[in-house]
Design a protein around this motif. Structure first.
Motif, PDB file in Angstrom:
ATOM      1  N   ILE A  34       8.931 -13.157  11.036  1.00  0.00           N
ATOM      2  CA  ILE A  34       9.986 -13.983  11.601  1.00  0.00           C
ATOM      3  C   ILE A  34      10.589 -13.269  12.815  1.00  0.00           C
ATOM      4  O   ILE A  34      10.097 -12.238  13.235  1.00  0.00           O
ATOM      5  CB  ILE A  34      11.073 -14.268  10.539  1.00  0.00           C
ATOM      6  CG1 ILE A  34      11.611 -12.949   9.956  1.00  0.00           C
ATOM      7  CG2 ILE A  34      10.498 -15.147   9.434  1.00  0.00           C
ATOM      8  CD1 ILE A  34      12.753 -13.130   8.970  1.00  0.00           C
ATOM      9  N   ASP A  35      11.637 -13.864  13.380  1.00  0.00           N
ATOM     10  CA  ASP A  35      12.396 -13.259  14.488  1.00  0.00           C
ATOM     11  C   ASP A  35      11.500 -12.991  15.705  1.00  0.00           C
ATOM     12  O   ASP A  35      11.172 -11.847  16.016  1.00  0.00           O
ATOM     13  CB  ASP A  35      13.099 -11.974  14.047  1.00  0.00           C
ATOM     14  CG  ASP A  35      14.202 -12.236  13.033  1.00  0.00           C
ATOM     15  OD1 ASP A  35      14.406 -13.416  12.675  1.00  0.00           O
ATOM     16  OD2 ASP A  35      14.845 -11.277  12.594  1.00  0.00           O
ATOM     17  N   TRP A  36      11.191 -14.058  16.420  1.00  0.00           N
ATOM     18  CA  TRP A  36      10.275 -13.987  17.545  1.00  0.00           C
ATOM     19  C   TRP A  36      10.989 -13.881  18.890  1.00  0.00           C
ATOM     20  O   TRP A  36      10.364 -14.040  19.940  1.00  0.00           O
ATOM     21  CB  TRP A  36       9.358 -15.221  17.531  1.00  0.00           C
ATOM     22  CG  TRP A  36       8.368 -15.169  16.402  1.00  0.00           C
ATOM     23  CD1 TRP A  36       8.616 -15.334  15.075  1.00  0.00           C
ATOM     24  CD2 TRP A  36       6.962 -14.919  16.507  1.00  0.00           C
ATOM     25  NE1 TRP A  36       7.458 -15.203  14.339  1.00  0.00           N
ATOM     26  CE2 TRP A  36       6.423 -14.951  15.197  1.00  0.00           C
ATOM     27  CE3 TRP A  36       6.098 -14.684  17.587  1.00  0.00           C
ATOM     28  CZ2 TRP A  36       5.076 -14.751  14.936  1.00  0.00           C
ATOM     29  CZ3 TRP A  36       4.749 -14.494  17.321  1.00  0.00           C
ATOM     30  CH2 TRP A  36       4.251 -14.519  16.014  1.00  0.00           C
ATOM     31  N   GLU A  37      12.291 -13.597  18.885  1.00  0.00           N
ATOM     32  CA  GLU A  37      13.028 -13.609  20.144  1.00  0.00           C
ATOM     33  C   GLU A  37      12.684 -12.455  21.080  1.00  0.00           C
ATOM     34  O   GLU A  37      13.030 -12.482  22.256  1.00  0.00           O
ATOM     35  CB  GLU A  37      14.549 -13.612  19.879  1.00  0.00           C
ATOM     36  CG  GLU A  37      15.125 -12.301  19.394  1.00  0.00           C
ATOM     37  CD  GLU A  37      15.060 -12.162  17.887  1.00  0.00           C
ATOM     38  OE1 GLU A  37      15.714 -11.257  17.357  1.00  0.00           O
ATOM     39  OE2 GLU A  37      14.334 -12.942  17.224  1.00  0.00           O
ATOM     40  N   MET A  38      11.981 -11.429  20.563  1.00  0.00           N
ATOM     41  CA  MET A  38      11.572 -10.314  21.423  1.00  0.00           C
ATOM     42  C   MET A  38      10.160 -10.507  21.987  1.00  0.00           C
ATOM     43  O   MET A  38       9.633  -9.625  22.668  1.00  0.00           O
ATOM     44  CB  MET A  38      11.638  -9.004  20.641  1.00  0.00           C
ATOM     45  CG  MET A  38      13.027  -8.692  20.093  1.00  0.00           C
ATOM     46  SD  MET A  38      14.278  -8.588  21.384  1.00  0.00           S
ATOM     47  CE  MET A  38      13.943  -6.956  22.028  1.00  0.00           C
ATOM     48  N   SER A  39       9.544 -11.646  21.708  1.00  0.00           N
ATOM     49  CA  SER A  39       8.202 -11.926  22.231  1.00  0.00           C
ATOM     50  C   SER A  39       8.194 -11.849  23.748  1.00  0.00           C
ATOM     51  O   SER A  39       9.155 -12.238  24.416  1.00  0.00           O
ATOM     52  CB  SER A  39       7.753 -13.327  21.802  1.00  0.00           C
ATOM     53  OG  SER A  39       7.745 -13.445  20.404  1.00  0.00           O
ATOM     54  N   ALA A  40       7.084 -11.353  24.284  1.00  0.00           N
ATOM     55  CA  ALA A  40       6.957 -11.218  25.738  1.00  0.00           C
ATOM     56  C   ALA A  40       5.523 -10.837  26.075  1.00  0.00           C
ATOM     57  O   ALA A  40       4.771 -10.374  25.217  1.00  0.00           O
ATOM     58  CB  ALA A  40       7.921 -10.156  26.271  1.00  0.00           C
ATOM     59  N   PRO A  41       5.129 -11.019  27.336  1.00  0.00           N
ATOM     60  CA  PRO A  41       3.779 -10.620  27.758  1.00  0.00           C
ATOM     61  C   PRO A  41       3.586  -9.105  27.697  1.00  0.00           C
ATOM     62  O   PRO A  41       4.406  -8.343  28.222  1.00  0.00           O
ATOM     63  CB  PRO A  41       3.696 -11.132  29.198  1.00  0.00           C
ATOM     64  CG  PRO A  41       4.715 -12.232  29.271  1.00  0.00           C
ATOM     65  CD  PRO A  41       5.830 -11.776  28.390  1.00  0.00           C
ATOM     66  N   VAL A  42       2.506  -8.695  27.039  1.00  0.00           N
ATOM     67  CA  VAL A  42       2.174  -7.274  26.875  1.00  0.00           C
ATOM     68  C   VAL A  42       0.653  -7.156  26.769  1.00  0.00           C
ATOM     69  O   VAL A  42      -0.053  -8.151  26.677  1.00  0.00           O
ATOM     70  CB  VAL A  42       2.812  -6.677  25.600  1.00  0.00           C
ATOM     71  CG1 VAL A  42       4.326  -6.588  25.724  1.00  0.00           C
ATOM     72  CG2 VAL A  42       2.417  -7.481  24.361  1.00  0.00           C
ATOM     73  N   THR A  43       0.167  -5.926  26.721  1.00  0.00           N
ATOM     74  CA  THR A  43      -1.225  -5.702  26.350  1.00  0.00           C
ATOM     75  C   THR A  43      -1.329  -5.697  24.828  1.00  0.00           C
ATOM     76  O   THR A  43      -0.330  -5.500  24.119  1.00  0.00           O
ATOM     77  CB  THR A  43      -1.741  -4.361  26.891  1.00  0.00           C
ATOM     78  OG1 THR A  43      -0.998  -3.292  26.275  1.00  0.00           O
ATOM     79  CG2 THR A  43      -1.593  -4.294  28.410  1.00  0.00           C
ATOM     80  N   ARG A  44      -2.525  -5.890  24.333  1.00  0.00           N
ATOM     81  CA  ARG A  44      -2.725  -5.824  22.878  1.00  0.00           C
ATOM     82  C   ARG A  44      -2.335  -4.452  22.346  1.00  0.00           C
ATOM     83  O   ARG A  44      -1.732  -4.327  21.269  1.00  0.00           O
ATOM     84  CB  ARG A  44      -4.189  -6.120  22.540  1.00  0.00           C
ATOM     85  CG  ARG A  44      -4.605  -7.557  22.807  1.00  0.00           C
ATOM     86  CD  ARG A  44      -6.107  -7.733  22.607  1.00  0.00           C
ATOM     87  NE  ARG A  44      -6.549  -9.079  22.923  1.00  0.00           N
ATOM     88  CZ  ARG A  44      -7.015  -9.955  22.029  1.00  0.00           C
ATOM     89  NH1 ARG A  44      -7.093  -9.611  20.761  1.00  0.00           N
ATOM     90  NH2 ARG A  44      -7.392 -11.158  22.401  1.00  0.00           N
ATOM     91  N   ASP A  45      -2.699  -3.388  23.083  1.00  0.00           N
ATOM     92  CA  ASP A  45      -2.376  -2.032  22.647  1.00  0.00           C
ATOM     93  C   ASP A  45      -0.874  -1.831  22.512  1.00  0.00           C
ATOM     94  O   ASP A  45      -0.409  -1.134  21.609  1.00  0.00           O
ATOM     95  CB  ASP A  45      -2.928  -1.005  23.641  1.00  0.00           C
ATOM     96  CG  ASP A  45      -4.436  -0.928  23.644  1.00  0.00           C
ATOM     97  OD1 ASP A  45      -5.072  -1.671  22.870  1.00  0.00           O
ATOM     98  OD2 ASP A  45      -4.987  -0.120  24.412  1.00  0.00           O
ATOM     99  N   TRP A  46      -0.103  -2.442  23.409  1.00  0.00           N
ATOM    100  CA  TRP A  46       1.351  -2.282  23.402  1.00  0.00           C
ATOM    101  C   TRP A  46       1.955  -2.899  22.140  1.00  0.00           C
ATOM    102  O   TRP A  46       2.842  -2.309  21.514  1.00  0.00           O
ATOM    103  CB  TRP A  46       1.923  -2.920  24.657  1.00  0.00           C
ATOM    104  CG  TRP A  46       3.281  -2.448  25.079  1.00  0.00           C
ATOM    105  CD1 TRP A  46       4.439  -3.173  25.085  1.00  0.00           C
ATOM    106  CD2 TRP A  46       3.621  -1.163  25.621  1.00  0.00           C
ATOM    107  NE1 TRP A  46       5.473  -2.410  25.583  1.00  0.00           N
ATOM    108  CE2 TRP A  46       4.999  -1.176  25.917  1.00  0.00           C
ATOM    109  CE3 TRP A  46       2.885   0.000  25.874  1.00  0.00           C
ATOM    110  CZ2 TRP A  46       5.672  -0.078  26.466  1.00  0.00           C
ATOM    111  CZ3 TRP A  46       3.543   1.094  26.411  1.00  0.00           C
ATOM    112  CH2 TRP A  46       4.913   1.058  26.697  1.00  0.00           C
ATOM    113  N   ASP A  47       1.466  -4.081  21.765  1.00  0.00           N
ATOM    114  CA  ASP A  47       1.943  -4.731  20.551  1.00  0.00           C
ATOM    115  C   ASP A  47       1.503  -3.950  19.315  1.00  0.00           C
ATOM    116  O   ASP A  47       2.278  -3.759  18.372  1.00  0.00           O
ATOM    117  CB  ASP A  47       1.397  -6.159  20.502  1.00  0.00           C
ATOM    118  CG  ASP A  47       2.321  -7.130  19.774  1.00  0.00           C
ATOM    119  OD1 ASP A  47       3.521  -6.831  19.629  1.00  0.00           O
ATOM    120  OD2 ASP A  47       1.845  -8.222  19.395  1.00  0.00           O
ATOM    121  N   LEU A  48       0.266  -3.476  19.322  1.00  0.00           N
ATOM    122  CA  LEU A  48      -0.252  -2.670  18.217  1.00  0.00           C
ATOM    123  C   LEU A  48       0.520  -1.365  18.087  1.00  0.00           C
ATOM    124  O   LEU A  48       0.763  -0.883  16.973  1.00  0.00           O
ATOM    125  CB  LEU A  48      -1.742  -2.398  18.434  1.00  0.00           C
ATOM    126  CG  LEU A  48      -2.461  -1.529  17.401  1.00  0.00           C
ATOM    127  CD1 LEU A  48      -2.372  -2.126  15.999  1.00  0.00           C
ATOM    128  CD2 LEU A  48      -3.927  -1.328  17.814  1.00  0.00           C
TER     129      LEU A  48
END
Length: 255
Positions: free
Chosen positions: A144-158
């Motif tokens: 839940i809580d998707w308000e921090m979603s933003a464009p990134v690389t896959r590595d950055w999210d991982l």
């Protein structure tokens, strides 16, 4: 009269439950997040809330994902530190990244914590941590809580997932949360990367985690300076300092 139930946790604004929906404060980022969640719904990705609309008080309306959350508990529930949970998180992140791979945000999309989208990036969750996980019947039901979603690389999210779930955060942070088996963090990191099917060098990945932690610290401070009250509170509570401490501690991390 509609009954509203305050939901536990919520570092960035909090939320209330109304029937089978959740109501959260909307912001300039809401249209972009709504587009992301609608894309995931169109792709049949079920382990994320659906965006329903805006209520008469100007709040986001999202579907409620039933299950257990960490909330305000310390230590965290045991499932947050189990190896099998780590496997499920790696699977979830991989499936999410595959579902979002063909998502192109609206050209006017604005994100709360991140820059513009460009080819080669994905829109990541950016905060898929235990405190945003929903656990149901012994399995990960979603995030839940998707308000921090933003464009990134896959590595950055991982990197944020590794930071939060291995965990690679500062010892002073994760010990009260119930994690003390620091000798196993190397094995847990390798397990997460393998489960996600990440094909890079694990040693290099530590540098990415450090950069991610420092980015969280600087990003919180920048948001606070713009008048973001939630970010300002987190800075006052020491979260930015904790991220910088974590990055420094990782100088001595070995695989």
């Amino acid at each position: 009269m509609t009954t509203e139930e305050q939901l536990p946790g919520g570092h960035l604004g909090g939320a209330v439950r109304v029937g089978d929906t959740v109501r959260r404060s909307a912001g300039f980022w809401t249209p972009a997040v709504a587009a992301l969640l609608r894309h995931l719904e169109d792709k049949g990705f079920e382990s994320a809330p659906r965006f329903v609309g805006i209520d008469d008080r100007g709040r986001e309306i999202l579907t409620y994902i039933d299950g257990e959350t960490v909330g305000e508990r310390r230590p965290w529930p045991s499932w947050t530190h189990e190896d099998t949970t780590l496997d499920q998180v790696g699977d979830w992140l991989r499936e999410f990244h595959e579902a979002v791979a063909d998502f192109e945000p609206p050209v006017d999309a604005s994100w709360r914590f991140g820059g513009p989208w460009s080819a080669g990036l994905i829109v990541g969750h950016n905060d898929a941590a235990p405190y945003n996980a929903v656990w149901r019947n012994g399995s990960l039901a979603g995030f839940i809580d998707w308000e921090m979603s933003a464009p990134v690389t896959r590595d950055w999210d991982l990197a944020h997932v590794a930071f939060s779930w291995v965990p690679l955060h500062a010892r002073s942070v994760v010990e009260p949360e119930g994690f003390t088996d620091f000798d196993r963090r190397s094995a847990r990191l390798r397990r997460l990367l393998a489960r996600y099917r990440w094909d890079g060098d694990a040693a290099d990945f530590i540098g990415t985690v450090q950069a991610r932690a420092l980015s969280m610290a600087s990003g919180l401070r920048e948001l606070a300076q713009t008048g973001d009250r939630d970010a300002a509170r987190l800075v006052r509570e020491g979260h930015a300092d904790d991220c910088e401490r974590a990055a420094a501690e990782l100088d001595d991390f070995s695989l």
